[in-house]
Each structure stands twice: as C-alpha cells, then as structure tokens.
Design a protein around this motif. Structure first.
Motif, PDB file in Angstrom:
ATOM      1  N   ILE A   1       0.809  -1.101  -0.037  1.00 57.60           N
ATOM      2  CA  ILE A   1      -0.001  -0.049   0.164  1.00 57.60           C
ATOM      3  C   ILE A   1       0.781   1.260   0.034  1.00 57.60           C
ATOM      4  O   ILE A   1       0.646   2.097  -0.864  1.00 57.60           O
ATOM      5  N   THR A   2       1.758   1.372   0.941  1.00 55.72           N
ATOM      6  CA  THR A   2       2.523   2.672   1.326  1.00 55.72           C
ATOM      7  C   THR A   2       3.627   2.833   0.081  1.00 55.72           C
ATOM      8  O   THR A   2       3.855   3.900  -0.271  1.00 55.72           O
ATOM      9  N   GLY A   3       4.072   1.572  -0.465  1.00 54.89           N
ATOM     10  CA  GLY A   3       5.154   1.728  -1.420  1.00 54.89           C
ATOM     11  C   GLY A   3       4.764   1.603  -2.909  1.00 54.89           C
ATOM     12  O   GLY A   3       4.564   2.516  -3.366  1.00 54.89           O
ATOM     13  N   ILE A   4       4.234   0.456  -3.252  1.00 48.60           N
ATOM     14  CA  ILE A   4       3.650   0.218  -4.557  1.00 48.60           C
ATOM     15  C   ILE A   4       2.480   0.991  -4.915  1.00 48.60           C
ATOM     16  O   ILE A   4       2.062   1.233  -6.012  1.00 48.60           O
TER      17      ILE A   4
ATOM     18  N   GLU B   1      16.425  18.406   2.902  1.00 43.82           N
ATOM     19  CA  GLU B   1      16.537  17.616   1.342  1.00 43.82           C
ATOM     20  C   GLU B   1      17.704  16.896   1.176  1.00 43.82           C
ATOM     21  O   GLU B   1      17.715  15.854   0.237  1.00 43.82           O
ATOM     22  N   HIS B   2      18.869  17.184   1.570  1.00 39.00           N
ATOM     23  CA  HIS B   2      20.148  16.747   1.425  1.00 39.00           C
ATOM     24  C   HIS B   2      20.600  15.706   2.143  1.00 39.00           C
ATOM     25  O   HIS B   2      21.510  14.890   1.806  1.00 39.00           O
ATOM     26  N   THR B   3      19.814  15.298   3.164  1.00 35.69           N
ATOM     27  CA  THR B   3      20.091  14.306   4.255  1.00 35.69           C
ATOM     28  C   THR B   3      20.148  12.884   3.549  1.00 35.69           C
ATOM     29  O   THR B   3      18.869  12.663   3.133  1.00 35.69           O
ATOM     30  N   PRO B   4      21.024  12.210   3.692  1.00 35.51           N
ATOM     31  CA  PRO B   4      20.824  10.889   3.306  1.00 35.51           C
ATOM     32  C   PRO B   4      19.631   9.972   4.265  1.00 35.51           C
ATOM     33  O   PRO B   4      19.399  10.094   5.229  1.00 35.51           O
ATOM     34  N   PHE B   5      19.064   9.137   3.070  1.00 33.58           N
ATOM     35  CA  PHE B   5      18.072   8.167   3.930  1.00 33.58           C
ATOM     36  C   PHE B   5      18.629   6.981   4.196  1.00 33.58           C
ATOM     37  O   PHE B   5      19.412   6.306   3.404  1.00 33.58           O
ATOM     38  N   GLU B   6      18.263   6.380   5.184  1.00 29.87           N
ATOM     39  CA  GLU B   6      18.591   5.171   5.926  1.00 29.87           C
ATOM     40  C   GLU B   6      17.397   4.666   6.600  1.00 29.87           C
ATOM     41  O   GLU B   6      17.532   4.547   7.887  1.00 29.87           O
ATOM     42  N   PRO B   7      16.344   4.125   5.939  1.00 32.87           N
ATOM     43  CA  PRO B   7      15.072   3.945   7.005  1.00 32.87           C
ATOM     44  C   PRO B   7      15.308   2.600   7.723  1.00 32.87           C
ATOM     45  O   PRO B   7      16.266   1.510   7.429  1.00 32.87           O
TER      46      PRO B   7
ATOM     47  N   ALA C   1       9.274   1.392   2.890  1.00 29.70           N
ATOM     48  CA  ALA C   1       8.209   1.892   1.584  1.00 29.70           C
ATOM     49  C   ALA C   1       8.033   2.947   1.082  1.00 29.70           C
ATOM     50  O   ALA C   1       7.766   3.350  -0.010  1.00 29.70           O
ATOM     51  N   LYS C   2       8.101   3.929   2.134  1.00 28.88           N
ATOM     52  CA  LYS C   2       7.820   5.352   1.733  1.00 28.88           C
ATOM     53  C   LYS C   2       9.192   6.019   0.741  1.00 28.88           C
ATOM     54  O   LYS C   2       9.119   6.805  -0.230  1.00 28.88           O
ATOM     55  N   LEU C   3      10.283   5.259   1.051  1.00 27.06           N
ATOM     56  CA  LEU C   3      11.566   5.731   0.508  1.00 27.06           C
ATOM     57  C   LEU C   3      11.253   5.006  -1.172  1.00 27.06           C
ATOM     58  O   LEU C   3      11.751   5.643  -1.999  1.00 27.06           O
ATOM     59  N   TYR C   4      10.675   3.934  -1.337  1.00 27.19           N
ATOM     60  CA  TYR C   4      10.436   3.397  -2.548  1.00 27.19           C
ATOM     61  C   TYR C   4       9.456   4.254  -3.332  1.00 27.19           C
ATOM     62  O   TYR C   4       9.695   4.761  -4.688  1.00 27.19           O
TER      63      TYR C   4
END
Ligand code: NAP
Length: 339
Positions: free
Chosen positions: A99-102, A139-145, A152-155
């Motif tokens: 749901i959250t990603g796809i 907005e430039h901070t790296p993502f690392e869930p 899923a949000k990052l996808y």
C-alpha cells in the motif's frame, strides 16, 4: 478562473480531512477516493460529505485509480493513503510495502497513462531518514530507513524522482515530520497520551478504547508506552496540509522537508499533556517493553528552510498549543460520551 479539481486519496484520514477543508476554502471541486470498507458516517470527513464527490477505489488496485482519474480528470492528486503506522509496519510488512510503497507507484503509472499533466503530491516521511547522523535533516540528508514503513515510503519517494525525470511527470514530495491533531488515529503515541491524560483527569481508570495490543489504553490509572527518550519533531496537521497545496502551485516538482525544527522527547510530551490538566505524569505512565520498536528511529528534527524560502511556508502552532488542543478535545469527547 476555472475551478480546479483535486483528487484526494486517503481522504478519510487525519491529513485528508484537513486538506479537504483547506481546498474547499480555495473553491476546489473535491473527489475523495476511499475504500469500500472506509466508515464514512463515523469518519473525519462526515461533516463535509455533502461537499465531496466520492469514488470507491483502493491503492492495491491500479484499475480503480486509473478509472477515477479518467472519469474526473483532476488537476491535482494528493496521495495521503498509506498503512501509515510505523510501529505496526513489522507486523504488517507486506501490506505496508503493497500500500505505502507500490500503492503510490500505481498512482504514478495511472497518471502517466491517463492524465500525464496532472500534478501529484506524494506524502513522503521523515521515517525515511531512519537513524540520521546529521541533525537537523533537510532535503540533502541521506536516507537510511530502519523500519518497513520508512523503506516503503522511500520506494515511493524514489519512484517519484524517477518518473519526474523519465516521463516529465509533476510529482512533488513532502518529507513531513510527525504531525498530530485531535483527529490523529488512536494508536499513535500523541493521541494515546492525550486520551490517557483526559481519561485519568475525568476519573476513568480503565478505558473503553484499546491500544494496539488490544488492551485498554488506560489500565488502573496508567498508560503503557515504549521508549520515553525517543525524540521527535511534532507539529500540527492543519498547518502542514497548506504546505502540500503550496508544493503543487510551485513551478517545478520539488522535494520539501516540512516540520517545526522543535525537538521534544516522549517524556516531555507526557509532562506537557498531563501537566495541562494538573496531573503528575510520573504517577500515570509506565514503560512496557512491548511498545518499544524492534529498531528505534533516531532523532528526527526538520530543517524546513527550503519550504520557508521557496514556498513561504512556516508552522503556526507551537508544541504546547498542539498538546493542549489534543487533550482538551479528548476531554470534550469523553464528557460527551458520558452524557
Ligand atoms: P491516516 O490518518 O492513517 O490516513 C491514512 C489514509 O489512508 C486513510 O484515509 C485510509 O483509509 C487510507 N488507506 C489506507 N490503505 C488504503 C488503500 N489500500 N487504498 C486506499 N486508501 C487507503 O494518515 P495521516 O496521518 O492522515 O497521514 C497521511 C499520509 O502522510 C500518509 O501517507 C502517512 O504515511 C504520511 N505521513 C504522515 C505523517 C504524520 O505524522 N501524520 C508524517 C509523515 C508522513 P481507510 O479509512 O479506508 O482506512
């Protein structure tokens, strides 16, 4: 000026209800996509239902999304739908991905085929930062869930950038930090605390509402919480929906961090909520390891400079005002039920 049409996916949720009110005040025609199982009469938009056109659909089903877009030809789509509870996303890991990603990806595909000039707002999340080593985050901070929800949000967030570049779609992503309100779901921490403080103040020592373990939120005059040292940036949802709309009025599809920049611990939240009704939180809050996340999210605090500079957006509601608003609302609700 021609009346604009907005399709809100996730209209029955906290943000959906505030966004609907905001867009109606701007004379939008509102289409709300909701699941057949959504409980409209008791929902947060019940008071607005005669001003909204409803379509049944589900983020699990591309055709229902594409058909709604084809029928209503919206100028803007706001994707607020999600399995939105990070703490539950280990238990519901596959559903969260679906749901959250796809689910968001299905919207991009539907728009690409059916109405490629439609602007999309995607609800990204500070949970994508996971355990950030840089504080505050922009907005430039790296993502690392660190949980399935953040992943899923990052996808969905990454696919938005890909579709913007590859297909020239307009998908703006708001990386929103925690935002709360009297309309927040009962399983979220802030609402549990507000509800607990209100119940105990009114002498209810065992509550009717249940926590995510299926037990009363208030038991023997106490509420059970997880990590009291967790630090969050909490803002008011009513302020944040305005930023979503501003992002879609901007000339280019951008990503914006949205938050207050004010960081508080869960302990401070409890102090504020119980203190607002004259109670000592330490007598009413217990730590229960079952509510501690498998992997804790780090200190997330927003640097929303870009939104302030480019959109002119700033939060208006302070942490104290927010907590007071939530506790007062719970007091009223409980008293109403007692009458
Ligand atoms: P919410 O109150 O939990 O609302 C979620 C909405 O998604 C509900 O309307 C729900 O409808 C709908 N939904 C769930 N599964 C669906 C599906 N398969 N198909 C269609 N609709 C579905 O969430 P919120 O607090 O308003 O948040 C809005 C968005 O912002 C979410 O994407 C959330 O992840 C994101 N976000 C929230 C925060 C925050 O602090 N609030 C922070 C960052 C990002 P039903 O009524 O049918 O359940």
């Amino acid at each position: 000026m021609k009346q604009k049409t907005a399709l809100i996916i996730g209209i029955t949720g906290q943000d959906g209800s505030y966004l609907t009110e905001f867009l109606l005040s701007k004379n939008y025609k509102i289409i709300g996509l909701m699941r057949k199982t959504s409980a409209l009469p008791s929902s947060l938009i019940a008071h607005l239902s005669n001003k909204i056109h409803f379509a049944y659909g589900d983020l699990l089903d591309t055709f229902s999304i594409a058909e709604t877009i084809r029928s209503y030809q919206p100028d803007e789509i706001y994707n607020l739908a999600a399995q939105s509870y990070p703490g539950e996303s280990w238990r519901l890991a596959i559903e969260t991905a679906e749901i959250t990603g796809i689910g968001a990806h299905r919207i991009y595909e539907a728009v690409r085929y059916v109405k490629p000039d439609c602007r999309i707002y995607q609800a990204s999340s500070s949970e994508m930062f996971g355990m950030p080593t840089i504080v505050p985050q922009n907005e430039h901070t790296p993502f690392e869930p660190v949980n399935p929800y953040g992943a899923a949000k990052l996808y969905a967030h990454t696919m938005a950038q890909i579709y913007n570049k590859s297909y020239k779609l307009f998908i703006a992503c708001g990386i929103l930090f925690n935002h709360e309100s009297p309309r927040r779901g009962m399983h979220f921490l802030t609402q549990k605390v507000a509800y607990g403080a209100a119940c105990i103040k009114l002498g209810i020592l065992n509550s009717l509402d249940l926590n995510e373990q299926g037990e009363p939120i208030v038991q023997s005059g106490t509420i059970a919480l997880g990590n009291l040292d967790a630090r969050r940036d909490w803002g008011f949802a009513g302020d944040y929906v305005e930023a979503m709309w501003m992002m879609l009025q901007h000339k280019t599809p951008e990503t914006y961090v949205i938050g207050t920049g004010d960081v508080r611990t869960v302990r401070q939240l409890c102090e504020e909520a119980f203190g607002s009704v004259g109670l000592d939180w330490q007598k009413h809050v217990v730590v229960d390891p079952r509510f501690i996340r498998l992997t804790e999210t780090g200190t997330t605090v927003a640097d929303a400079t870009k939104a302030k500079t480019e959109l002119g957006w700033s939060p208006r509601t302070s942490f104290s005002e927010l907590v007071k608003m939530m506790v007062e609302h719970q007091m009223k609700q409980i008293k109403r039920k007692q009458e």
